[in-house]
Design a protein around this motif. Sequence first.
Motif, mmCIF file in Angstrom:
data_model
loop_
_atom_site.group_PDB
_atom_site.id
_atom_site.type_symbol
_atom_site.label_atom_id
_atom_site.label_comp_id
_atom_site.label_asym_id
_atom_site.label_seq_id
_atom_site.Cartn_x
_atom_site.Cartn_y
_atom_site.Cartn_z
ATOM 1 N N HIS A 44 70.055 -22.505 8.831
ATOM 2 C CA HIS A 44 70.012 -24.001 7.980
ATOM 3 C C HIS A 44 71.214 -24.785 8.768
ATOM 4 O O HIS A 44 72.282 -24.147 8.803
ATOM 5 N N PRO A 45 70.797 -25.851 8.936
ATOM 6 C CA PRO A 45 71.867 -26.804 9.587
ATOM 7 C C PRO A 45 73.051 -27.204 8.877
ATOM 8 O O PRO A 45 74.211 -27.562 9.349
ATOM 9 N N ALA A 46 72.989 -27.145 7.485
ATOM 10 C CA ALA A 46 73.949 -27.547 6.584
ATOM 11 C C ALA A 46 74.810 -26.390 5.950
ATOM 12 O O ALA A 46 76.093 -26.605 5.911
ATOM 13 N N THR A 47 74.052 -25.444 5.939
ATOM 14 C CA THR A 47 74.939 -24.372 5.062
ATOM 15 C C THR A 47 74.824 -23.018 5.558
ATOM 16 O O THR A 47 74.970 -21.974 5.089
ATOM 17 N N TYR A 48 74.018 -22.977 6.718
ATOM 18 C CA TYR A 48 74.071 -21.643 7.447
ATOM 19 C C TYR A 48 72.916 -20.776 6.859
ATOM 20 O O TYR A 48 71.735 -20.314 7.491
ATOM 21 N N VAL A 49 72.934 -20.582 5.887
ATOM 22 C CA VAL A 49 71.757 -19.676 4.714
ATOM 23 C C VAL A 49 71.135 -20.917 3.805
ATOM 24 O O VAL A 49 71.882 -21.780 3.691
ATOM 25 N N GLY A 50 70.275 -20.276 3.130
ATOM 26 C CA GLY A 50 69.432 -21.571 2.443
ATOM 27 C C GLY A 50 70.406 -21.640 0.963
ATOM 28 O O GLY A 50 71.026 -20.767 0.714
ATOM 29 N N LYS A 51 70.097 -22.270 0.056
ATOM 30 C CA LYS A 51 70.502 -22.764 -1.178
ATOM 31 C C LYS A 51 70.380 -21.490 -2.150
ATOM 32 O O LYS A 51 71.437 -21.086 -2.724
ATOM 33 N N GLY A 52 69.424 -20.780 -2.139
ATOM 34 C CA GLY A 52 69.129 -19.389 -3.002
ATOM 35 C C GLY A 52 70.109 -18.596 -2.370
ATOM 36 O O GLY A 52 70.818 -17.838 -3.235
ATOM 37 N N LYS A 53 70.291 -18.494 -1.291
ATOM 38 C CA LYS A 53 71.363 -17.444 -0.629
ATOM 39 C C LYS A 53 72.785 -17.715 -0.872
ATOM 40 O O LYS A 53 73.634 -16.884 -1.181
ATOM 41 N N VAL A 54 72.835 -19.119 -0.949
ATOM 42 C CA VAL A 54 74.652 -19.507 -1.188
ATOM 43 C C VAL A 54 74.698 -19.206 -2.719
ATOM 44 O O VAL A 54 75.970 -18.529 -2.784
ATOM 45 N N GLU A 55 73.784 -18.953 -3.742
ATOM 46 C CA GLU A 55 74.084 -18.715 -5.123
ATOM 47 C C GLU A 55 74.119 -17.269 -5.081
ATOM 48 O O GLU A 55 75.017 -16.705 -5.769
#
Length: 423
Positions: free
Chosen positions: A54-65
């Motif tokens: 992911h270019p912005a957070t390395y992993v997707g939004k769900g994985k960030v949560e």
Amino acid sequence: MIELNKETERVILVGVNTAGQEEAEASLRELSELADTAGALSVGTVIQSRDQIHPATYVGKGKVEEIKELLWETEASGIICDDELSPVQMKNLQDELDVKVMDRTLVILDIFASRASTNEGKIQVELAQLKYRQTRLTGFGTAMSRLGGGIGTRGPGEKKLEVDRRLIKSRIAVLNRELKDVKRHREVTRERRSKSHIPVAAIVGYTNAGKSTLLNTLTGAGILAENKLFATLDPTTRNLKLPGGQEILLTDTVGFIKKLPHHLIDAFRSTLEEAKYADFILHVVDMSNPQMDIQMYTVYETLDNLGVRDKPVITVFNKQDKAEEAPVIRDFRADFTVKLSAKTGEGTEELLETLEAVLRQQKVLIEAVYPYSEVSKLQLIRKFGELAEEEYREDGVFVRGYVPADIYERVRVSRGDSPNNPL
């Protein structure tokens, strides 16, 4: 007296699977070893399968949560991502998670900073760290002050991090000049070695493959050898006398690893290029590691990037005492392969014989009778070559042996060379 115990950092390892689950898991296991070497404790892992990072957070939004929840459950103080993060990715993750965010490159740089003991090593590490941090000043603002302690703060990390780009560029320029002086000194040393006509073998291999242990076993070098990644950083050269009397120099080099930071390759180029100027390569492989083939590929890829090609390669499959079952060992790029245990010494005799065989291929055959007025030349043959046969006769000493082509003129008989001599 009050005792202050250093608190171990608890971290979560985060990786992105873009190639294969097994490879991603193996890479995180290695990252866990890196974290342990740096002094952190990994308390959880998160892997996301994606076509690309992911270019912005390395992993997707769900994985960030998911990482947020895991941080709370494990009371971890930070995360380590398995790839080098861009400044944007690092900043966004820190804003989202509100913990210390590190990447694989930062951890490796930190380990190098803690292991560098020579002036050359310290210059190289500081240069690599500053180049890494230079790209992260823009847009980070006061977030750089997050590095208040722990991993990533060794070496120049404990200096003022909120310096502006101009000061960092100035420091990099100073270090580059110092590194040029070091490189010149290393070139002089190499030139001196070449004039001595003593062959040089560079010991290369994946980190923790047993290079330092092998050097200790063969030469009694007495250098640090631990079961840790990057246990030794500064290169060591030792003399080895082979059974036939030939002397060679063995040079230990920095261990390779997957995703070795390009900042380090640039900074340590003069050290890594020991392999480029060696006469042949000793490639040490941990045959007990399930990722043996991938590690071998990483080593050859790094050597290719350094321009190390067309040199005889002896691949040493080490740690046969740890291999639970005999794996299929092969190396299509090697000229010779040897199995041994550097720890127990088993198999070292075969390695020494192989070293002599490789050196013999690079020499000229001498078959001649040396008159007694020229027997002093036999010492040169013993020192720089291999004396296979020696027979004292009435008219002199019959010799059969091998010498490097560049000293043949110094040792050839002034008269009466045997017709068997190719030169």
